[in-house]
Design an enzyme around this catalytic site. Sequence first.
Site, short mmCIF file in Angstrom:
data_model
loop_
_atom_site.label_atom_id
_atom_site.label_comp_id
_atom_site.label_asym_id
_atom_site.label_seq_id
_atom_site.Cartn_x
_atom_site.Cartn_y
_atom_site.Cartn_z
N ASP A 90 0.83 -1.20 0.00
CA ASP A 90 0.00 0.00 0.00
C ASP A 90 0.87 1.26 0.00
O ASP A 90 2.06 1.22 0.34
CB ASP A 90 -0.91 0.03 1.24
CG ASP A 90 -1.94 -1.07 1.23
OD1 ASP A 90 -2.28 -1.56 0.13
OD2 ASP A 90 -2.43 -1.42 2.33
N TYR A 132 5.57 -9.58 8.67
CA TYR A 132 5.39 -8.13 8.73
C TYR A 132 5.60 -7.64 10.16
O TYR A 132 5.31 -8.36 11.13
CB TYR A 132 3.98 -7.74 8.29
CG TYR A 132 3.75 -7.74 6.80
CD1 TYR A 132 3.95 -6.58 6.04
CD2 TYR A 132 3.32 -8.89 6.15
CE1 TYR A 132 3.73 -6.58 4.68
CE2 TYR A 132 3.10 -8.90 4.77
CZ TYR A 132 3.30 -7.73 4.05
OH TYR A 132 3.09 -7.74 2.69
#
Length: 252
Positions: free
Chosen positions: A52, A110
Amino acid sequence: MRNLLLTLRFLGTRYHGWQVQENAHSVMEEVQDAVEALFGTRDPVTGCSRTDTGVHADMFCCTLRTENPISCYRLIAAMNAKLPPDIAVSDCVEVPEDFHPRYSATAKQYLYRIWNGSARDPFTEDRAYFVHPPLDAARMDRNAKDFLGTHDFTSFTNAKEPVNENIRTVRRAEVYREGDSVVFLVEADGFLYNMVRIMAGTLLAIEFGKREDGSIPAILEARDRNAAGKTAPAHGLCLHKVYYENNEELFR
């Protein structure tokens, strides 16, 4: 045709994610520009994931298909001379023709970073989400453990996908404090659109009393995006590791 696996590190602040987009600046575009500047040809580049706008990467893998005979060692320095300061190549290895940086990956890890100091910190402004109320990292860690295992993560994605596409296996989920930083680490065989950011937002919602302590199993069972917390801001998210079956051989 050679298939080269490049490992990148980048700060995503200035970019609209990895993927090339019309009328938007992307990391992939910068990599392609650097390749073209070096080789005189815009050789194809394929990434391990979409990211993103504003998301960072400690380890992002992409393949470069080229007929150029340059050595991997020389390519690292040559690419870094052409790339902007917020993108760097840290490794390069030649891989088999059928290797795909996305579909050959077995898992990704992540980190979602939260700056939990008494005041905002200019040095973490674009790299961590500032949350002022003190967070109980131990309680967040207990709740994060409910993500472990194989589940339907429909409640934790903003994508409109069929239910049978939303099954993922989380093999590691933990929250820990490093001074004024609170870090949510999650590792899985794959991630849905916005999944980590919604997981982080849900853990924060529990901390803020907007969701009940211990409610994550019920949120998973609901299979309803409205059951989970808000999507945490993108700038706190960082792709930290990408795993392949032969990781030890690829990344030494």
